[in-house]
Design a protein around this motif. Structure first.
Motif, short mmCIF file in Angstrom:
data_model
loop_
_atom_site.label_atom_id
_atom_site.label_comp_id
_atom_site.label_asym_id
_atom_site.label_seq_id
_atom_site.Cartn_x
_atom_site.Cartn_y
_atom_site.Cartn_z
N GLY A 6 10.13 -53.13 123.45
CA GLY A 6 9.51 -51.55 123.83
C GLY A 6 10.66 -50.73 124.67
O GLY A 6 10.67 -49.66 124.41
N THR A 7 11.48 -51.56 125.53
CA THR A 7 12.14 -50.92 126.31
C THR A 7 13.50 -50.18 125.75
O THR A 7 13.91 -49.14 125.57
CB THR A 7 12.94 -51.65 127.50
N ASN A 8 14.02 -51.08 124.73
CA ASN A 8 15.08 -50.66 123.94
C ASN A 8 14.72 -49.48 123.08
O ASN A 8 15.49 -48.70 122.74
CB ASN A 8 15.58 -51.80 123.27
N ARG A 9 13.54 -49.81 122.29
CA ARG A 9 12.96 -48.73 121.56
C ARG A 9 12.94 -47.42 122.22
O ARG A 9 13.31 -46.41 121.51
CB ARG A 9 11.73 -49.33 120.96
N GLU A 13 14.71 -43.83 121.17
CA GLU A 13 13.85 -42.86 120.70
C GLU A 13 14.24 -41.69 121.75
O GLU A 13 14.03 -40.32 121.40
CB GLU A 13 12.38 -43.28 120.84
N ALA A 14 14.48 -42.00 123.15
CA ALA A 14 14.83 -40.94 124.02
C ALA A 14 15.94 -40.28 124.12
O ALA A 14 16.31 -39.32 124.73
CB ALA A 14 14.35 -41.42 125.59
N GLY A 15 16.84 -40.76 123.28
CA GLY A 15 17.98 -40.27 122.81
C GLY A 15 19.28 -41.14 123.80
O GLY A 15 20.59 -40.60 123.58
N VAL A 16 18.97 -42.22 124.17
CA VAL A 16 20.28 -43.10 124.63
C VAL A 16 21.04 -43.44 123.70
O VAL A 16 20.74 -44.23 122.74
CB VAL A 16 19.60 -44.12 125.58
N ASP A 17 22.46 -43.25 124.09
CA ASP A 17 23.49 -43.65 123.09
C ASP A 17 23.92 -45.10 123.03
O ASP A 17 24.46 -45.52 122.12
CB ASP A 17 24.68 -42.71 122.91
N ILE A 18 24.09 -45.67 124.53
CA ILE A 18 24.57 -46.78 124.83
C ILE A 18 23.65 -47.38 125.69
O ILE A 18 23.15 -46.98 126.63
CB ILE A 18 25.89 -46.43 125.68
N ILE A 19 23.35 -48.64 125.24
CA ILE A 19 22.41 -49.39 125.99
C ILE A 19 23.45 -50.42 126.91
O ILE A 19 24.07 -51.17 126.31
CB ILE A 19 21.55 -50.14 125.18
N ILE A 53 20.06 -43.74 114.78
CA ILE A 53 21.21 -44.72 115.34
C ILE A 53 22.73 -43.94 114.79
O ILE A 53 23.61 -43.88 115.66
CB ILE A 53 21.30 -46.03 114.44
N THR A 54 22.47 -43.24 113.76
CA THR A 54 23.80 -42.48 113.34
C THR A 54 24.11 -41.19 114.21
O THR A 54 25.19 -41.11 114.47
CB THR A 54 23.63 -42.14 111.70
N GLU A 55 23.11 -40.92 114.72
CA GLU A 55 23.24 -39.41 115.68
C GLU A 55 24.10 -39.95 116.85
O GLU A 55 24.89 -39.55 117.28
CB GLU A 55 21.82 -39.12 116.11
N SER A 56 23.47 -41.26 117.49
CA SER A 56 24.14 -41.85 118.72
C SER A 56 25.79 -42.18 118.08
O SER A 56 26.64 -41.83 118.97
CB SER A 56 23.57 -43.11 119.14
N TYR A 57 25.78 -42.90 117.05
CA TYR A 57 27.15 -43.21 116.76
C TYR A 57 28.06 -42.12 116.52
O TYR A 57 29.43 -41.86 117.21
CB TYR A 57 27.21 -43.83 115.39
#
Length: 70
Positions: A6-9, A13-19, A53-57
């Motif tokens: 849930g946290t990663n999802r 979804e909130a726009g985090v690019d790097i975890i 995912i592509t947006e973050s990449y």
């Protein structure tokens, strides 16, 4: 695991690019591989879009070019 899912999802979804993964309190050798597998599973299940995912990449790649970090 459900909290991690849930946290990663929510982060993605909130726009985090790097975890960033904290792995020092209780060391877990496979945490990075499990997180990658989890994200792939969320995409396969349609819970996170591949476009997200592509947006973050793409943003990460633009930043690397800007900073000359190939």
């Amino acid at each position: 695991e459900p909290v991690i899912t849930g946290t990663n999802r929510a982060a993605i979804e909130a726009g985090v690019d790097i975890i960033a993964l904290a792995n020092n309190s209780i060391y877990n050798e496979g945490i990075a591989a499990r997180t990658v597998a989890l994200i792939k599973q969320l995409v396969q299940e349609g819970k996170i879009s591949e476009a997200r995912i592509t947006e973050s990449y793409d943003r990460i790649q633009r930043l690397k070019r800007k900073l000359d970090l190939r």
